[in-house]
Design a protein around this motif. Structure first.
Motif, short mmCIF file in Angstrom:
data_model
loop_
_atom_site.label_atom_id
_atom_site.label_comp_id
_atom_site.label_asym_id
_atom_site.label_seq_id
_atom_site.Cartn_x
_atom_site.Cartn_y
_atom_site.Cartn_z
N PHE A 113 0.83 -1.20 0.00
CA PHE A 113 0.00 0.00 0.00
C PHE A 113 0.86 1.25 0.00
CE2 PHE A 113 -3.49 -2.78 1.63
CZ PHE A 113 -4.35 -2.54 0.58
N LEU A 114 1.92 1.22 0.80
CA LEU A 114 2.80 2.40 0.90
C LEU A 114 3.32 2.79 -0.48
CD1 LEU A 114 4.26 4.32 2.89
CD2 LEU A 114 6.17 2.74 2.82
N VAL A 115 3.83 1.81 -1.23
CA VAL A 115 4.39 2.12 -2.55
C VAL A 115 3.28 2.58 -3.50
CG1 VAL A 115 5.70 1.23 -4.49
CG2 VAL A 115 6.28 0.53 -2.19
N LEU A 116 2.11 1.94 -3.38
CA LEU A 116 0.99 2.35 -4.22
C LEU A 116 0.62 3.81 -3.94
CD1 LEU A 116 -1.27 1.48 -6.23
CD2 LEU A 116 -2.67 1.03 -4.24
N PHE A 117 0.57 4.15 -2.66
CA PHE A 117 0.23 5.54 -2.30
C PHE A 117 1.26 6.51 -2.88
CE2 PHE A 117 -1.76 3.88 1.91
CZ PHE A 117 -2.74 3.27 1.17
N MET A 118 2.53 6.10 -2.81
CA MET A 118 3.58 6.97 -3.37
C MET A 118 3.32 7.27 -4.83
SD MET A 118 7.04 5.36 -1.99
CE MET A 118 7.28 5.16 -0.24
N VAL A 119 3.01 6.19 -5.56
CA VAL A 119 2.82 6.34 -7.00
C VAL A 119 1.62 7.23 -7.28
CG1 VAL A 119 2.24 5.10 -9.10
CG2 VAL A 119 3.89 4.15 -7.51
N ILE A 120 0.52 6.99 -6.54
CA ILE A 120 -0.69 7.76 -6.80
C ILE A 120 -0.51 9.21 -6.39
CG2 ILE A 120 -3.15 7.94 -6.39
CD1 ILE A 120 -3.29 5.04 -5.90
N ILE A 121 0.09 9.41 -5.21
CA ILE A 121 0.24 10.78 -4.73
C ILE A 121 1.23 11.54 -5.59
CG2 ILE A 121 1.11 12.15 -2.80
CD1 ILE A 121 -0.08 9.94 -1.00
N GLY A 122 2.29 10.87 -5.98
CA GLY A 122 3.29 11.53 -6.83
C GLY A 122 2.72 11.87 -8.19
N GLY A 123 1.97 10.96 -8.73
CA GLY A 123 1.41 11.19 -10.06
C GLY A 123 1.63 9.96 -10.92
N MET B 284 -8.07 7.14 -4.15
CA MET B 284 -7.00 7.80 -3.42
C MET B 284 -7.54 8.70 -2.31
SD MET B 284 -4.17 9.71 -5.50
CE MET B 284 -3.54 11.18 -4.86
N ALA B 285 -8.67 9.36 -2.60
CA ALA B 285 -9.26 10.21 -1.58
C ALA B 285 -9.63 9.38 -0.36
CB ALA B 285 -10.49 10.91 -2.14
N THR B 286 -10.12 8.15 -0.60
CA THR B 286 -10.48 7.32 0.55
C THR B 286 -9.24 6.86 1.30
OG1 THR B 286 -10.55 5.26 -0.72
CG2 THR B 286 -12.59 6.52 -0.57
N ILE B 287 -8.11 6.77 0.59
CA ILE B 287 -6.86 6.46 1.29
C ILE B 287 -6.54 7.57 2.28
CG2 ILE B 287 -4.37 6.20 1.04
CD1 ILE B 287 -4.88 5.03 -1.73
N GLY B 288 -6.64 8.81 1.78
CA GLY B 288 -6.40 9.95 2.65
C GLY B 288 -7.35 9.93 3.84
N GLU C 121 -5.45 19.35 -6.79
CA GLU C 121 -4.96 18.80 -8.06
C GLU C 121 -5.10 17.28 -8.05
OE1 GLU C 121 -3.93 20.00 -11.16
OE2 GLU C 121 -4.35 17.86 -11.25
N PRO C 122 -6.20 16.79 -8.67
CA PRO C 122 -6.50 15.37 -8.57
C PRO C 122 -5.46 14.47 -9.24
CG PRO C 122 -8.38 16.60 -9.36
CD PRO C 122 -7.22 17.52 -9.39
N HIS C 123 -4.60 14.98 -10.06
CA HIS C 123 -3.71 14.08 -10.79
C HIS C 123 -2.33 13.98 -10.17
CE1 HIS C 123 -6.94 14.70 -13.72
NE2 HIS C 123 -6.71 13.42 -13.92
N GLY C 124 -2.27 14.22 -8.90
CA GLY C 124 -1.00 14.00 -8.22
C GLY C 124 -0.12 15.23 -8.18
N LEU C 125 0.93 15.12 -7.40
CA LEU C 125 1.79 16.28 -7.18
C LEU C 125 2.52 16.69 -8.45
CD1 LEU C 125 3.22 15.34 -3.69
CD2 LEU C 125 1.44 16.95 -4.24
#
Lengths: 358, 433, 328
Positions: free
Chosen positions: A271-281, C121-125, A336-340
């Motif tokens: 999950f951590l790596v997935l979150f990184m990818v999604i949050i980063g973009g 992703m929003a639900t992750i947050g 910004e929904p598409h990541g940082l």
């Protein structure tokens, strides 16, 4: 005015196709690289290295790997932790079975082993899509971790199932084991990151990357225009797992030194790596860096601020930390929904026109 | 590009945390968050409260005040690395990582950095061999001792013979949970009982199939090596299948109030190892109440005084303080270094009189540490839960483990480690000063 | 009959009961996915949060006591009262409705028409936020949840089966209650969505957001309603799981047990969640029973996923999921 493309003429096809077509970007890239390789080691303490930068660099590699799969090829994987475990255990077996093998080759071979396992678990992707595919990779995650805690061959029959990295050197400098200094480990990881990021960037610009993106955007259409989904999907799984395996091997050998599959490579890693990818973009090389920085360096900095500077109790700080990360994710998403990376791109567009916005 | 900001932020962080002089730094690697927080909180509070008591009542150790610091690991090895790297520059006198995983990781690093580590009732068992593990201590008891103590207790219960008995080990499927398996396997060969090992994956909220298996196999005894939510779930399941509670024995990490209270009356009669006494009937609690809780200095709510994990944290702190006293005596200085602290730990002698003078008569066993034995005597007691009075009662005196067998296994494992890591087993000389 | 057969039957029955518990968690996911197309990663944390709130209200804990104490140096912990269970449940429900309202107002409103991965992703947050919030509000120590549900082996079933077959079957009373509650919940939800105005509106939204909007259904009200219902289901799941192992952080990990159920049953089907849960429950327990001697147990974690995977290879959209029709 500061950041512009006016006057930056391209005279050859080669120049037009280069990675950073804008001069300012090129300069920034080389400066950043020079800074990371030459300036950072000068003031690098062991704390900075082991607590912040080495984990950051390692997770960048993992995030790059997952980003190739999810961001470019559109295949959702929640097996990252399991594949990292494959890399770690492969590295352990290689190090103990061939003590004379150079550590660089150990890491690369561990990546290759992971790539093979990745292809195996990527096979269901030919039939299953989207969130449903996540189950195939989750099966990999749980099965692999279970295997590494159950089959004693993988941990050399040690009574506890812990694996410990022996000391290995590169050019006479210890890289793994307790005597490795922060600077050498940092540079070692930086080397891998630079090479792998360069490779990822060029892969995604080439025909393979284009076939991935075609599959991501619409796989049936891609098939009709002649992209072989078998080749595209499995190559994405293989290369992604190669990256993730290298990250796992590095995490075990240079960052942790000792590990155990269920604790170090559990589902939370995936999950951590997935979150990184999604949050980063998604679908961005820079995104992997930003995402990893946000989720690895961010919490440590928050902890330093709350506990060491403000003197909060550690538990309260930890809870507030989680809340702040969650809130930041939501705030960034709404902004910004598409990541940082998308934020960064917008900023670049603005800068390009500045100070004459129209 | 980004690094400068981080460096700046860090610089602020580091300067604020810079150690002042003439202080004894006792860090606490605690976990107050995550799945194992319910066990980690009282331990950390007990550790902290006892050190606060020493400062408040005695003005520190040998006149030098104690500085405490806490670092949250969340029972996570990566966080553990971060904590260790942050601490090692600040002269931590002794590290207590409170996690077997983090212990394994820190053993080689603490050797390199010359910082003593104390893993009380957890960690790497073969650290008993102080000639190989110069900087790691695991007195007064370890997992292999615990397994052997349980078997010795059962031998006593069964008039000296466990022939044809069936004993199941229900273990947390991690480095921690697998520790007792080699010991129990050897003991089963020797004593002639049948050993059944049943793993539970972390965190262990789902154990119905394990307990159906136990119901089917009908073992005479069930031994549990669990931690966190696994404990209460197992006790609940045991109550559900009406397994006789008095034949269900947990390790010391499976025998605290939060493991049995959620089960209610069903947990009555459950037994667990006790490496120290529990309850508030020790004189030291009066001092803790007066000097710490009543002054509003307690780390927790103050209501957890006397609970099992709190007592364990307090005991760990007490042993650390006593070792520091020994170190001060050996070196004749108040401001000791981590290396001096190691000498104190390596020459620690705990007698019953000493325990009594500390307000903890009979709380822990008497033992001596020396270079070849970093592990104390390994003695432990058995405690039993009384669900009506909601308290643990000690039902035996100190039971000694089969140290001969354990030392044999310790030598095998530690010498293998020494060979792997090019360590020549030797006793460390006292540090200078 | 040989005793082995009885064992196997007993294992299967207990698997069914475990399946019901998985299905309870999976239901919450399905509800939100149906109504808004969001894969709600925070469902497990919502269950934890609901259970924490319930215990907190029941025992009269002061919310945020820890934070307040840290900032103002006070030492408060409890109001000093014990609320009756039913009042505490209603109070918790009010909190969950408030939460649903806030989620809609602060998050979802801004993310209308975004891609599923972004809503995910929003639900992750949200999961991170709730996890921290629950701990800060109520503290991280383990809590006993007692709402008066019976626990332990059902003696009556044991005795009856012993008299009939000569083997006393083991069935946990709590599991029986869970099965009953799940049945009531599913019937209730079905009746609600078939026969009430709001229920129909809910289904309309699930079918087509824009069409629903155009006939005058308020999307936002529906979302608040869905999240409230999901909050209620989370509360039920939290109570059932919390009653068996106490309320603590690990409770949020039950979401992982629901994932294979969801995937097997299909994301959009309420009966799918139930049937999927039962199949997974029975399958993993029986597999563990038969293969435990060979592979050494603790297979439950991965077997559920493997089972779901095999099913998916034949039906890529899950058992009851809507058929995926792909066009270029």
């Amino acid at each position: 005015m500061i950041y512009r493309e006016a006057g930056d003429y391209k005279l050859t096809y080669g120049a037009d196709a280069q990675t950073f077509p804008i001069k300012g970007d090129r300069w920034a890239y080389w400066l950043a690289l020079a800074f990371a390789a030459a300036v950072v080691p000068l003031f690098l303490t062991d704390y900075l290295a082991f607590a912040l930068l080495v984990p950051f660099l390692i997770y960048v590699i993992a995030a790059l790997g997952l980003n190739l799969l999810l961001g470019y090829c559109g295949q959702l994987s929640l097996g990252t932790g399991g594949f990292m475990a494959v890399g770690a255990y492969a590295a352990f077996k290689l190090m103990t079975a061939f003590p004379g093998l150079n550590i660089v080759f150990v890491i690369i071979l561990a990546g290759l082993v992971t790539a093979a396992v990745g292809v195996l678990f990527g096979l269901p992707s030919l039939r299953i899509k989207g969130f449903y595919l996540a189950v195939a990779t989750l099966a990999a995650q749980f099965f692999l971790v279970w295997l590494f805690t159950r089959a004693p061959w993988f941990f050399n029959y040690s009574p506890t199932g812990m694996i410990t990295a022996p000391t290995r050197t590169l050019f006479g400098v210890p890289i793994t084991g307790p005597s490795a200094s922060g600077v050498s480990v940092y540079l070692f990881c930086l080397g891998f990151v630079v090479v792998l990021a360069w490779l990822a960037r060029n892969l995604t610009r080439g025909s393979l990357g284009r076939s991935w993106m075609a599959i991501r955007d619409m796989d049936i259409a891609a098939e009709i225009i002649g992209v072989n989904p078998l080749r595209a999907k499995l190559s994405a799984f293989a290369i992604s797992s190669f990256y993730v395996g290298i990250a796992g091997a590095l995490l075990f050998t240079v960052a942790l030194g000792a590990a155990e599959a269920s604790e170090a490579f559990g589902i939370d890693k995936s999950f951590l790596v997935l979150f990184m990818v999604i949050i980063g973009g998604l679908g961005s090389i820079l995104g992997a860096f930003i995402g990893a920085a946000f989720l690895i360096i961010g919490p440590v900095l928050l902890k330093l601020l709350l506990v060491n500077n403000l003197g909060w109790p550690t538990d309260l700080a930890a809870h507030v930390e989680v809340m702040i990360i969650g809130t930041l994710i939501l705030v960034f998403l709404i902004a910004e929904p598409h990541g940082l990376t998308a934020l960064w791109r917008t900023l670049k567009e603005k800068l390009r026109l500045w100070p004459f916005p129209y | 590009m980004k690094t400068t900001h981080f460096a700046a932020a860090l610089a602020v962080g580091m300067t604020a945390a810079a150690p002042a002089l003439a202080e004894l730094h006792f860090p606490s690697l605690s976990y107050r968050t995550g799945p194992f927080a319910p066990g980690g909180i009282p331990f950390a509070d007990g550790y902290s409260d006892y050190l606060t008591l020493i400062n408040e009542r005695d003005g520190g150790i040998g006149g030098v005040r104690i500085r405490q610091s806490e670092c949250e690991t969340a029972y996570n090895t990566e966080r553990g690395v971060e904590c260790y790297q942050g601490l090692r520059g600040e002269d931590p006198l002794v590290l207590q990582p409170l996690s077997t995983g983090i212990t394994y990781q820190l053993i080689p690093r603490t050797m390199q950095d010359q910082i003593p580590m104390h893993t009380m009732g957890y960690g790497r068992t073969s650290a008993v061999n102080g000639e190989v593990f110069n900087w790691t201590f695991n007195y007064p008891a370890n997992y292999w001792d615990g397994a052997s103590v349980i078997i010795n207790y059962l031998l006593e219960e069964n008039d000296g013979s466990l022939d044809d008995k069936k004993i199941a080990l229900l273990y947390h499927n991690s480095a921690f949970g697998r520790e007792p398996i080699p010991t129990l396997t050897r003991l089963s060969e020797r004593e002639g009982f049948e050993l059944l090992t049943i793993g539970v994956d972390s965190p262990g909220q789902q154990q119905s199939s394990q307990w159906l298996q136990i119901r089917r196999e009908r073992p005479d005894y069930v031994i549990m090596w669990g931690w966190g939510v696994m404990n209460s779930t197992a006790i609940q399941e045991a109550a559900n299948i009406r397994f006789p509670m008095e034949n269900f024995i947990g390790v010391w990490w499976s025998g605290s109030e939060q493991d049995v209270i959620p089960v209610g009356a069903g947990a009555h009669g459950y037994k667990a190892l006790a490496m120290h006494g529990t309850g508030r009937d020790y004189p030291v609690y009066d001092d803790l109440q007066t000097y710490v809780v009543d002054r509003g200095l307690a780390a927790g709510t103050g209501g957890e005084l006397g609970t099992v994990n709190y007592s364990r944290g307090m005991y760990a702190a007490m042993l650390a303080v006593e070792a520091a006293k020994v170190a001060q005596e050996i070196h004749g200085v108040g401001q000791i270094t981590p290396a001096m602290m190691r000498d104190g730990m390596a020459n620690l002698v705990i007698t019953e009189e000493l325990m009594e003078s500390l307000g903890l008569p009979g709380f822990g066993p008497a033992f001596e540490v020396d270079c070849t034995n970093h592990g104390g005597t390994g003695a432990a007691m058995i405690q039993q839960w009384d669900a009506n009075a909601r308290e643990w009662n000690l039902i035996t005196d100190w039971i000694l483990p089969d140290r001969e067998l354990i030392m044999e296994m310790v030598m095998e494992d530690s010498l293998a480690y020494a060979a792997e890591n090019d360590i020549t087993p030797t006793c460390l000389d006292r540090s200078g000063g | 009959m040989p005793i082995e057969v009885f064992f196997a039957i007993e294992v299967a029955i207990n698997g069914l009961m475990a399946g019901v518990m998985y299905a309870l968690v999976a239901l919450g996911f399905v509800l939100i996915f149906k109504a808004s197309g969001i894969f709600n990663f925070a469902q497990g944390v919502m269950a934890l949060f609901a259970a924490l709130t319930l215990v907190g209200l029941q025992t009269g804990q002061i919310p945020f006591a820890h934070l307040i104490n840290a900032i103002f140096g006070t030492r408060m912990h409890h109001f000093g009262w014990d609320l009756p269970t039913i009042v505490a449940i209603i109070g918790t429900m009010a909190v969950m409705v408030l939460l649903a309202f806030l989620v809609e107002r602060l998050v979802l409103k801004h993310l209308v028409n975004q891609e599923p991965i972004i809503l995910f992703m929003a639900t992750i947050g949200l999961a991170y936020l709730l996890e921290g919030l629950g701990d800060v509000m109520w503290g991280a120590e383990v809590k006993q949840l007692d709402v008066g549900l019976p626990q332990g082996a059902s003696v009556w079933i044991g005795d009856t089966t012993y008299a009939l077959f000569g083997y006393d079957f083991f069935i946990d009373k709590l599991a029986l209650w869970a099965a009953g509650i799940a049945a009531v919940l599913v019937i209730g939800l079905t009746l609600f969505s078939q026969y009430t105005r709001q229920g129909r509106a809910l289904r309309a939204v699930a079918d087509d957001h824009q069409a629903a909007l155009s006939v005058g259904i308020s999307l936002r009200a529906i979302w608040v309603l869905t999240w409230s219902i999901a909050g209620f289901v989370a509360l039920v799941a939290g109570i059932m799981w919390g009653a068996s192992s106490g309320v603590q952080f690990s409770l949020s990990l039950i979401a992982l047990k629901a994932l294979p159920v969801l995937i097997l049953g299909g994301f959009t089907s309420i009966p799918g969640a139930i049937v999927g849960g039962l199949i997974i429950g029975v399958g993993e327990k029986l597999f563990d029973f038969f293969f435990q001697p060979i592979v050494g147990g603790a297979t439950e974690n991965w077997f559920a996923y493997m089972l779901a995977l095999v099913f998916l290879l034949f039906r890529p959209q899950g058992l009851f999921g809507e058929k995926i029709i792909e066009r270029v």
